[in-house]
Design a protein around this motif. Structure first.
Motif, PDB file in Angstrom:
ATOM      1  N   PHE A 132       0.831  -1.209   0.000  1.00  0.00           N
ATOM      2  CA  PHE A 132       0.000   0.000   0.000  1.00  0.00           C
ATOM      3  C   PHE A 132       0.866   1.261   0.000  1.00  0.00           C
ATOM      4  CE2 PHE A 132      -2.714  -3.342   1.785  1.00  0.00           C
ATOM      5  CZ  PHE A 132      -3.717  -3.301   0.834  1.00  0.00           C
ATOM      6  N   LEU A 134       2.074   1.581  -3.435  1.00  0.00           N
ATOM      7  CA  LEU A 134       1.012   2.084  -4.304  1.00  0.00           C
ATOM      8  C   LEU A 134       0.877   3.597  -4.146  1.00  0.00           C
ATOM      9  CD1 LEU A 134      -1.277   1.281  -6.275  1.00  0.00           C
ATOM     10  CD2 LEU A 134      -2.764   1.003  -4.307  1.00  0.00           C
ATOM     11  N   TRP A 157      -6.061  11.066  -8.459  1.00  0.00           N
ATOM     12  CA  TRP A 157      -7.494  10.847  -8.723  1.00  0.00           C
ATOM     13  C   TRP A 157      -7.843   9.362  -8.788  1.00  0.00           C
ATOM     14  CZ3 TRP A 157      -8.463   8.168 -13.239  1.00  0.00           C
ATOM     15  CH2 TRP A 157      -7.426   8.149 -14.178  1.00  0.00           C
ATOM     16  N   LEU A 158      -6.817   8.528  -9.018  1.00  0.00           N
ATOM     17  CA  LEU A 158      -7.095   7.084  -9.083  1.00  0.00           C
ATOM     18  C   LEU A 158      -7.322   6.486  -7.695  1.00  0.00           C
ATOM     19  CD1 LEU A 158      -4.724   5.313 -11.665  1.00  0.00           C
ATOM     20  CD2 LEU A 158      -7.194   5.081 -11.512  1.00  0.00           C
ATOM     21  N   ILE A 192     -10.860   5.698  -6.472  1.00  0.00           N
ATOM     22  CA  ILE A 192     -11.460   4.685  -7.357  1.00  0.00           C
ATOM     23  C   ILE A 192     -10.857   3.316  -7.039  1.00  0.00           C
ATOM     24  CG2 ILE A 192     -11.686   3.975  -9.774  1.00  0.00           C
ATOM     25  CD1 ILE A 192     -11.421   7.104 -10.327  1.00  0.00           C
ATOM     26  N   ILE A 193      -9.542   3.297  -6.890  1.00  0.00           N
ATOM     27  CA  ILE A 193      -8.882   2.031  -6.559  1.00  0.00           C
ATOM     28  C   ILE A 193      -9.396   1.515  -5.216  1.00  0.00           C
ATOM     29  CG2 ILE A 193      -6.657   1.025  -5.844  1.00  0.00           C
ATOM     30  CD1 ILE A 193      -5.314   2.631  -8.032  1.00  0.00           C
ATOM     31  N   VAL A 222     -12.287   1.981  -3.720  1.00  0.00           N
ATOM     32  CA  VAL A 222     -13.651   1.426  -3.802  1.00  0.00           C
ATOM     33  C   VAL A 222     -13.641   0.100  -4.564  1.00  0.00           C
ATOM     34  CG1 VAL A 222     -15.954   1.794  -4.776  1.00  0.00           C
ATOM     35  CG2 VAL A 222     -14.774   3.668  -3.614  1.00  0.00           C
ATOM     36  N   LEU A 223     -12.906   0.086  -5.681  1.00  0.00           N
ATOM     37  CA  LEU A 223     -12.943  -1.121  -6.512  1.00  0.00           C
ATOM     38  C   LEU A 223     -12.211  -2.297  -5.857  1.00  0.00           C
ATOM     39  CD1 LEU A 223     -12.556   0.337 -10.121  1.00  0.00           C
ATOM     40  CD2 LEU A 223     -14.615  -0.460  -8.977  1.00  0.00           C
ATOM     41  N   VAL A 224     -11.138  -1.998  -5.136  1.00  0.00           N
ATOM     42  CA  VAL A 224     -10.431  -3.078  -4.439  1.00  0.00           C
ATOM     43  C   VAL A 224     -11.295  -3.613  -3.300  1.00  0.00           C
ATOM     44  CG1 VAL A 224      -8.462  -3.613  -2.953  1.00  0.00           C
ATOM     45  CG2 VAL A 224      -8.093  -2.402  -5.078  1.00  0.00           C
ATOM     46  N   LEU A 258     -14.502  -3.662  -3.261  1.00  0.00           N
ATOM     47  CA  LEU A 258     -15.486  -4.502  -3.951  1.00  0.00           C
ATOM     48  C   LEU A 258     -14.864  -5.852  -4.319  1.00  0.00           C
ATOM     49  CD1 LEU A 258     -18.410  -3.790  -4.754  1.00  0.00           C
ATOM     50  CD2 LEU A 258     -17.578  -3.365  -7.055  1.00  0.00           C
ATOM     51  N   GLY A 259     -13.645  -5.766  -4.794  1.00  0.00           N
ATOM     52  CA  GLY A 259     -12.906  -6.980  -5.158  1.00  0.00           C
ATOM     53  C   GLY A 259     -12.736  -7.896  -3.965  1.00  0.00           C
ATOM     54  N   LEU A 260     -12.446  -7.308  -2.820  1.00  0.00           N
ATOM     55  CA  LEU A 260     -12.283  -8.098  -1.595  1.00  0.00           C
ATOM     56  C   LEU A 260     -13.558  -8.851  -1.276  1.00  0.00           C
ATOM     57  CD1 LEU A 260     -10.224  -5.927   0.907  1.00  0.00           C
ATOM     58  CD2 LEU A 260      -9.807  -8.310   0.276  1.00  0.00           C
ATOM     59  N   ILE A 282     -15.721  -9.831  -3.375  1.00  0.00           N
ATOM     60  CA  ILE A 282     -15.851 -10.941  -4.329  1.00  0.00           C
ATOM     61  C   ILE A 282     -14.996 -12.115  -3.865  1.00  0.00           C
ATOM     62  CG2 ILE A 282     -15.439 -11.661  -6.720  1.00  0.00           C
ATOM     63  CD1 ILE A 282     -15.625  -8.609  -7.411  1.00  0.00           C
ATOM     64  N   VAL A 283     -13.785 -11.795  -3.432  1.00  0.00           N
ATOM     65  CA  VAL A 283     -12.877 -12.856  -2.983  1.00  0.00           C
ATOM     66  C   VAL A 283     -13.470 -13.598  -1.801  1.00  0.00           C
ATOM     67  CG1 VAL A 283     -10.622 -13.320  -1.954  1.00  0.00           C
ATOM     68  CG2 VAL A 283     -10.812 -11.734  -3.853  1.00  0.00           C
TER      69      VAL A 283
END
Lengths: 52, 620
Positions: free
Chosen positions: A7, A10, A21-22, A25-26, A28-30, A32-34, A36-37
Motif C-alpha cells: 500500500f 502504491l 485521482w485514481l 477509485i482504486i 472502492v474497486l479493491v 469490492l474486489g475483496l 468478491i474474494v
C-alpha cells in the motif's frame, strides 16, 4: 516483507505518476474486489489472461 | 554476482540465472509441471537454475521480476473506467486474481524462494528489449519489441550500444499488433496465446482477400509502424472474448468453433492478417532504421516468433542482419530482466561477440563465424548417460548402448529407413522450439512423413507444416538462404532446383487440397508456398546433432532432416528421460535415443498405462 508495504508502494507510485485521482477509485474497486474474494471459493481462470 | 530473473502469473512462467553477466541456466516451469504454458510461480524452474551451479538461494544477489505490477494495475483500472460499465464481468474475474496473487508478487517471491534479499522489478518491454539485445552478437543494434501487451506498451523501438539500452518510442494498449493477431487467432477457432503459430501455418493455404477490409475498418497503420485499432470491433479491452458482434458481421459470420472443420474463410483470414502483420513489422523496422541508423536489429516479444514475418524482414535488407531472441515470448522476459539488472541497473560491462571477434557480419565474410550469448538456447537440465542407464536398468526397459562415435551413423540409418526417431541429448532448450536437445527427427525426403508425424506421432491438425534442420554449410544448396538460423525463427523458400514442377491439375488445387501434393525433393518440410522454417546447425553448437545430419548426408546426399518438438499436441516439450519414454510409448515413434542409449519400439514390453493420458493434455 509485510503485505502492508504494497500500500505504501502504491501511494508512492500514484504520487510519482501524479494520479491521485485514481486513489478513491482504486480504494472502492479493491474493496469490492475483496468482497468478491470473500464470497467465492475459487478463482476461475479468465479467458484472456494475458491482459490482466 | 548472481541474479535470478523470473516471469510468472500470465503465461509461460520461467526462471533464468545470470552469473557475472553470463546466462548459466534458464527453463520454463511448464517443462517440470507438465502443464503447457504454465503460469504459476516458477518454483521448479528456479530450483533447477540454482541446482545447475550447485548454489543456494542465499548466494543470490538479486531476484528480478519481468514486469511492473503496479503499472499494470493502473492500466487495468484506467481501462475499466474508460469502458465502464461494460468491463464489469472482466473486472469480476480480474480482481480476485489481483487481490489473491498479483499485488503481492514481492511477498510471493520472498516466501516461495525463501529469499531475504532485494527483489527488483523491470518494465515488461524493457525486459524483452534486454533479452533481445544483450545476448545478441551485436555491439550496437536497433531494438524492436512487439507483443500483446505488457504494462501499457504493446510494441517499442529502441537502440542498444555496449551495455546500454534506450527505448524511445512505444505503441500503447489497446492498440496492439499482438492482440490484433490474437483476435484473428481466436476468430479462426484457435486458442489465444498458443494458437498463433497455427494461424501463421494456415496462411499459405489462403488468399489475402480481407486485407482491404481489415485496413478499411479495423486498423490504421502509420508510416512508422505504429497502429490504431478501431475498438468497436474488438472486445478484449473490456470483455472476455477477443472480438465482438461487429467483427462477426464484418467477416460474414461467427467465429469458427474450435476443432471444427477449417473453411476457406479461415485460410483467407489467416493469409490476410499475416500480410497485414508483415506490413506493420516492416514499417516499424524501417522507422527503427531511420531513427537509429543501425546496421543490425534485434527483436523479442511474442510477435517476433512469427518466423514468416522475420524471414520477410530479413529479405527486405533494411538491416544487414537481424537476431531474434529464441525465447521471444514472456518466458524470455525472465532472462531479459536478469540481464537488464546486471548491465543497466548495476552498470556492468558487456562484451559483445562482435567486439570480441567471435561474430562477424555475413556481409564481410561467408561463412562467417557465429556466436551469441544464448549457448544455442541449451540452457536447461541435462541427464547423463550413466543416470539414464541406471534408470533404464532399474525399470527393466530393454535398451542397448552405443559409443558416442557410432551413434550418428546408427541414427542416420534409422532415419534413412523411414523410421521416426525421438532424440533426448544434452541440455534442454529454453524457449518454444526444440533444437536438437528434445526433438523428434524424420526423413525430409519422404512424401508421407508429414501426415504420419502429424496424425500418428503428434496427434495434431494435418495442415500443419514441419520444419527442416540443415547443416549450416549446406543451407544455401537447399534453400534460398545463406546464413545462420540456429533458433528456427526465419523462413526461406526451398531452392528452385529442389522444387518439383506442378502439373496443371495440381496448380488448379486450392485451400487444404494443396496439402498432399509433393512440392520438392524434401516434401515433408516444404510448405504449400515452397517456404520452410529453417534451423541451421553448426558443429560447435551441438556436435551430436550435427554429426547425425552429416552421417545422414553421407548416406543419402541430403543434409536436411525433419525436426519437430518432442511432445504430443497439448503437451509441453519433454524434459526428463521419463517424459521422453512415456511420449515414445504412447505414440507410433519407432526409435528413442536417450543420450547414447537406443530403445526400439519392437523390443518394448506392453506399457502399463491405465490412465487416459490424452486427457492430461488439453488441446492447444
Amino acid at each position: 516483507m509485510s503485505r502492508l508495504s504494497v500500500f505504501s508502494e502504491l501511494w508512492e507510485f500514484l504520487k510519482y505518476r501524479k494520479k491521485y485521482w485514481l486513489l478513491p477509485i482504486i480504494f472502492v474497486l479493491v474493496l469490492l474486489g475483496l468482497l468478491i474474494v470473500v464470497a467465492e471459493n475459487s478463482v476461475v481462470a479468465p479467458f484472456i489472461y494475458t491482459l490482466f | 554476482m548472481r541474479i535470478l530473473g523470473l516471469s510468472a502469473y500470465y503465461h509461460d512462467s520461467a526462471a533464468c540465472l545470470v552469473e557475472d553477466g553470463r546466462i548459466v541456466a534458464a527453463a520454463q516451469e511448464e517443462r517440470f509441471t507438465r502443464k503447457k504454458h504454465d503460469s504459476s510461480f516458477p518454483i521448479n524452474a528456479a530450483r533447477y537454475c540454482l541446482a545447475e551451479i550447485d548454489a543456494g538461494v542465499g548466494t543470490l544477489d538479486y531476484v528480478a521480476f519481468y514486469d511492473k505490477p503496479l503499472l499494470k494495475f493502473e492500466r487495468l483500472f484506467e481501462t475499466y473506467l474508460d469502458y465502464a460499465p461494460c468491463g464489469l464481468r472482466s473486472y469480476l474475474m480480474a480482481m480476485p486474481l489481483w487481490i489473491r496473487d498479483r499485488l503481492w508478487i514481492r511477498d510471493h517471491i520472498q516466501k516461495e524462494l525463501g529469499f531475504t534479499g532485494r527483489v527488483l522489478f523491470g518494465d515488461h518491454h524493457e525486459s524483452h528489449a534486454a533479452s533481445a539485445f544483450y545476448p545478441s552478437p551485436y555491439e550496437e543494434a536497433a531494438i524492436l519489441t512487439m507483443d500483446g501487451v505488457g504494462e501499457w506498451a504493446t510494441s517499442s523501438v529502441g537502440f542498444g550500444r555496449g551495455s546500454q539500452i534506450e527505448l524511445f518510442k512505444e505503441t500503447r494498449f489497446p492498440h496492439s499488433i499482438g492482440l490484433l493477431y490474437s483476435a484473428f487467432t481466436y476468430f479462426c477457432g484457435f486458442k489465444v496465446n498458443s494458437g498463433e503459430y497455427k494461424l501463421m501455418g494456415l496462411a499459405p493455404y489462403g488468399q489475402p482477400k480481407f486485407v482491404s477490409l481489415i485496413k478499411e475498418h479495423l486498423i490504421r497503420i502509420c508510416d512508422d509502424g505504429s497502429l490504431w485499432l478501431n475498438m468497436e470491433y474488438f472486445d478484449f479491452a473490456h470483455g472476455l472474448t477477443m472480438t465482438g458482434a461487429a467483427f462477426e458481421k464484418l467477416f460474414g459470420g461467427p467465429a469458427r468453433p474450435s476443432e471444427t472443420n477449417l473453411t476457406q474463410r479461415e485460410m483467407d483470414l489467416a493469409r490476410s492478417i499475416q500480410d497485414v502483420t508483415e506490413e506493420i513489422v516492416i514499417k516499424m523496422a524501417r522507422h527503427a532504421k531511420s531513427l537509429t541508423g543501425a546496421k543490425y536489429a534485434c527483436m523479442a516479444g511474442g510477435v517476433a516468433l512469427n518466423c514468416v514475418a522475420n524471414g520477410k524482414l530479413l529479405r527486405e535488407r533494411i538491416f544487414e542482419d537481424i537476431w531474434i531472441q529464441p525465447a521471444a515470448g514472456d518466458a524470455g522476459g525472465a532472462l531479459g530482466v536478469a540481464l537488464s539488472i546486471y548491465h543497466r541497473y548495476l552498470g556492468k560491462e558487456r562484451v559483445s561477440a562482435e567486439k570480441s571477434g567471435l561474430w562477424i557480419s555475413m556481409a564481410q565474410t561467408t561463412p562467417a563465424p557465429y556466436s551469441d550469448g544464448m549457448k544455442g538456447a541449451f540452457l536447461g537440465p541435462r541427464y547423463s548417460s550413466e543416470q539414464i542407464a541406471s534408470w533404464l536398468t532399474n525399470e527393466k526397459i530393454p535398451f542397448r548402448t552405443l559409443p558416442y562415435l557410432g551413434l550418428p551413423a546408427q541414427i542416420a540409418d534409422f532415419l534413412a529407413d523411414g523410421k521416426i526417431v525421438g532424440l533426448l541429448q544434452g541440455r534442454m532448450e529454453f524457449g518454444p522450439r526444440a533444437l536438437g536437445g528434445r526433438s523428434i527427427l524424420g526423413d525430409a525426403r519422404s512424401p508421407t512423413m508429414q501426415s504420419v508425424m502429424n496424425l500418428k506421432i503428434k496427434f495434431r491438425e494435418s495442415f500443419r507444416p514441419f520444419a527442416p534442420v540443415v547443416i549450416r554449410e549446406h543451407v544455401h544448396e537447399w534453400f534460398e538462404f545463406d546464413g545462420d538460423s540456429p533458433y528456427m525463427l526465419l523462413t526461406a523458400d526451398v531452392a528452385r532446383h529442389h522444387r518439383r514442377e506442378m502439373t496443371p491439375e495440381e496448380k488448379a488445387l486450392w485451400g487444404i487440397e494443396m496439402l498432399n501434393v509433393p512440392r520438392s525433393t524434401i516434401p515433408a518440410v516444404t510448405h504449400v508456398d515452397y517456404s520452410a522454417r529453417i534451423q541451421t546447425v553448426r558443429r560447435e553448437a551441438n556436435p551430436l546433432y550435427y554429426d547425425i545430419l552429416a552421417a545422414f548426408n553421407n548416406k543419402t546426399g541430403c543434409p536436411v532432416v525433419v525436426n519437430t518438438s518432442f511432445n504430443v499436441r497439448g503437451e509441453p516439450i519433454v524434459c526428463t528421460p521419463i517424459d521422453a519414454y512415456l511420449c515414445f510409448r504412447r505414440t507410433a515413434m519407432d526409435v528413442l535415443v536417450l543420450e547414447n542409449h537406443i530403445l526400439l519400439r519392437d523390443d518394448q514390453p506392453p506399457l502399463q498405462d491405465d490412465e487416459d493420458w490424452r486427457a492430461q493434455y488439453p488441446l492447444d
